[in-house]
Motif scaffolding. Sequence first.
Motif, PDB file in Angstrom:
ATOM      1  N   SER A  33     -12.146 -26.516  44.963  1.00 19.75           N
ATOM      2  CA  SER A  33     -13.246 -25.936  45.722  1.00 19.75           C
ATOM      3  C   SER A  33     -12.703 -24.964  46.753  1.00 19.75           C
ATOM      4  O   SER A  33     -11.568 -25.098  47.202  1.00 19.75           O
ATOM      5  CB  SER A  33     -14.047 -27.049  46.402  1.00 19.75           C
ATOM      6  OG  SER A  33     -15.304 -26.557  46.781  1.00 19.75           O
ATOM      7  N   SER A  35     -13.455 -24.638  49.799  1.00 21.04           N
ATOM      8  CA  SER A  35     -13.277 -25.168  51.153  1.00 21.04           C
ATOM      9  C   SER A  35     -13.126 -26.681  51.116  1.00 21.04           C
ATOM     10  O   SER A  35     -13.814 -27.364  50.380  1.00 21.04           O
ATOM     11  CB  SER A  35     -14.485 -24.798  52.021  1.00 21.04           C
ATOM     12  OG  SER A  35     -14.407 -25.491  53.239  1.00 21.04           O
ATOM     13  N   TYR A  41     -25.740 -30.460  54.355  1.00 17.56           N
ATOM     14  CA  TYR A  41     -26.760 -29.438  54.660  1.00 17.56           C
ATOM     15  C   TYR A  41     -28.066 -29.996  55.245  1.00 17.56           C
ATOM     16  O   TYR A  41     -28.649 -29.377  56.133  1.00 17.56           O
ATOM     17  CB  TYR A  41     -27.081 -28.607  53.408  1.00 17.56           C
ATOM     18  CG  TYR A  41     -25.941 -27.730  52.978  1.00 17.56           C
ATOM     19  CD1 TYR A  41     -25.608 -26.604  53.708  1.00 17.56           C
ATOM     20  CD2 TYR A  41     -25.187 -28.027  51.850  1.00 17.56           C
ATOM     21  CE1 TYR A  41     -24.554 -25.791  53.324  1.00 17.56           C
ATOM     22  CE2 TYR A  41     -24.131 -27.222  51.454  1.00 17.56           C
ATOM     23  CZ  TYR A  41     -23.822 -26.106  52.199  1.00 17.56           C
ATOM     24  OH  TYR A  41     -22.785 -25.315  51.825  1.00 17.56           O
ATOM     25  N   VAL A  77     -12.585 -20.426  42.436  1.00 17.86           N
ATOM     26  CA  VAL A  77     -12.700 -20.424  40.972  1.00 17.86           C
ATOM     27  C   VAL A  77     -13.108 -19.021  40.545  1.00 17.86           C
ATOM     28  O   VAL A  77     -14.140 -18.510  40.991  1.00 17.86           O
ATOM     29  CB  VAL A  77     -13.766 -21.436  40.504  1.00 17.86           C
ATOM     30  CG1 VAL A  77     -14.023 -21.306  39.005  1.00 17.86           C
ATOM     31  CG2 VAL A  77     -13.351 -22.852  40.872  1.00 17.86           C
ATOM     32  N   ALA A 106     -19.788 -27.542  39.043  1.00 21.16           N
ATOM     33  CA  ALA A 106     -20.676 -27.958  40.152  1.00 21.16           C
ATOM     34  C   ALA A 106     -20.555 -26.968  41.307  1.00 21.16           C
ATOM     35  O   ALA A 106     -20.397 -27.352  42.460  1.00 21.16           O
ATOM     36  CB  ALA A 106     -20.308 -29.377  40.602  1.00 21.16           C
ATOM     37  N   GLY A 108     -22.703 -24.953  42.634  1.00 14.85           N
ATOM     38  CA  GLY A 108     -23.888 -24.622  43.440  1.00 14.85           C
ATOM     39  C   GLY A 108     -24.474 -23.284  43.016  1.00 14.85           C
ATOM     40  O   GLY A 108     -24.446 -22.917  41.847  1.00 14.85           O
ATOM     41  N   LEU A 126     -29.728 -20.936  57.849  1.00 14.88           N
ATOM     42  CA  LEU A 126     -29.170 -22.269  58.107  1.00 14.88           C
ATOM     43  C   LEU A 126     -28.228 -22.664  56.980  1.00 14.88           C
ATOM     44  O   LEU A 126     -28.192 -23.819  56.599  1.00 14.88           O
ATOM     45  CB  LEU A 126     -30.315 -23.281  58.170  1.00 14.88           C
ATOM     46  CG  LEU A 126     -31.127 -23.336  59.454  1.00 14.88           C
ATOM     47  CD1 LEU A 126     -32.383 -24.161  59.262  1.00 14.88           C
ATOM     48  CD2 LEU A 126     -30.287 -23.928  60.582  1.00 14.88           C
ATOM     49  N   PRO A 160     -35.974 -27.149  54.904  1.00 17.67           N
ATOM     50  CA  PRO A 160     -35.532 -26.663  56.229  1.00 17.67           C
ATOM     51  C   PRO A 160     -36.503 -25.691  56.889  1.00 17.67           C
ATOM     52  O   PRO A 160     -36.522 -25.576  58.122  1.00 17.67           O
ATOM     53  CB  PRO A 160     -34.189 -25.971  55.935  1.00 17.67           C
ATOM     54  CG  PRO A 160     -34.110 -25.799  54.472  1.00 17.67           C
ATOM     55  CD  PRO A 160     -35.009 -26.807  53.839  1.00 17.67           C
TER      56      PRO A 160
END
Length: 374
Positions: A33, A35, A41, A77, A106, A108, A126, A160
């Motif tokens: 990943s 990070s 979230y 990636v 995965a 996102g 956000l 949100p």
Amino acid sequence: MKVLILGSGFGGVVAAERLAEQLGDEHQITLVSRSRQFVFYPALVRLAFEKSEPADVSFDLRHTMLNRRINFIEAEVAHVHPVERSVTIANGQVEGRLPYDYLIFALGRRLATERITGFYEHAHHLLNVDKAISFGNAIKKFHEGRAVFGQCPGARLPVPVYESAFALARRLEEKGERERVRITVVSPTTLESEIVDPAGAAALKKALEAHGIEFLSNLSINSLTQNAAITKSGDLIDFDLLMLVPPFRGSSAASYLGITNEDGYIHVDSTMRVNGLERIYAVGDCVNFDGPKMGHMAVRQGEVAAANLAAQIDGRAPVSHYQHEMRFVVDEIGTDSFYVRKDLSTDEPATVRQGRFWSWAKRVHEKYWEVTHS
Ligand SMILES: Cc1cc2nc3c(=O)[nH]c(=O)nc-3n(C[C@H](O)[C@H](O)[C@H](O)COP(=O)(O)OP(=O)(O)OC[C@H]3O[C@@H](n4cnc5c(N)ncnc54)[C@H](O)[C@@H]3O)c2cc1C
């Protein structure tokens, strides 16, 4: 076997953890990943409104993953090569091609802010910890005028938006400043289609009215100036404070594989296997299911993919199927906070529950994640 998982959000982390529980030590599990920081979230609205601290909403994943014998590689990636069974990774701890026997995608989804002129210059959002803090700083300075909250077409993330509008209304009510501020929620569709259920929409409408929040439907924002949002049909919505969820598309790392719809979301079956590719599963926001994109869906899909991948390695048939269900809590309304649960594969009405308990339940869930993953 080498199992590679791309992306360490809700979907990738849960898939990796479940695989570590189900596969023996002879199998290697690697999570890649960009990070090492996991961001919870659903807590970013609370962070913006100073009800939680940055350390409560984000944590370093490396130690938890290592404890569960999952290798963590912090890198970008770039490409998936399904024929060679390898992934090109760049800009990180390791660069080059990583081979795999099985893959879980995965990653996102990606922001499509290029579709909204002026988004970065004029809107708050956000979508990461720093931006939530900077929105929070703007809220502290905001005492009068018009606050606008909304989703762009393709955002598919209503929670949100409503939580921020309610949190601002309650903050101003407590300070005795409510009558100096007009609060507007803008939707590209209607309340019924945002909440996907008439009973859920009715509960939300009542709560919006109780807090004096106006709701504008069927307005597709497509550009921004310093003080106005401009819709596709040329309407102007003026604002002094704006929080907008931008449009999204599927991950660009999947876009050239011929496995996505026109918005870039990956076609999977109910076992979470990618249609048309061998030994590849996909989970979370990157897959093509109807309705809002939510963390609990990514978690469930991660569990299903892990169970079926472990079965496939053993030479067994799929053991688990994903049932597309929507569950969310709209928090920050105090005693009116509410929970909606709906099976999106049937026309059965949703279950809607209201009360302060659901605020508490959402926070307990956040704490549980923090305790089990940091
Ligand atoms: C403000 C906000 C509030 C929300 N509130 C709720 C809520 O109340 N309830 C709810 O259920 N859901 C909520 N959601 C939605 C939920 O957070 C998402 O549905 C969930 O994060 C999706 O998980 P995922 O694992 O699919 O993707 P993500 O969490 O987006 O994870 C993707 C991972 O892939 C990594 N990545 C992406 N591209 C690359 C690349 N090219 N190379 C390397 N790594 C890459 C990312 O760094 C990340 O680690 C909210 C979202 C936001 C932004």
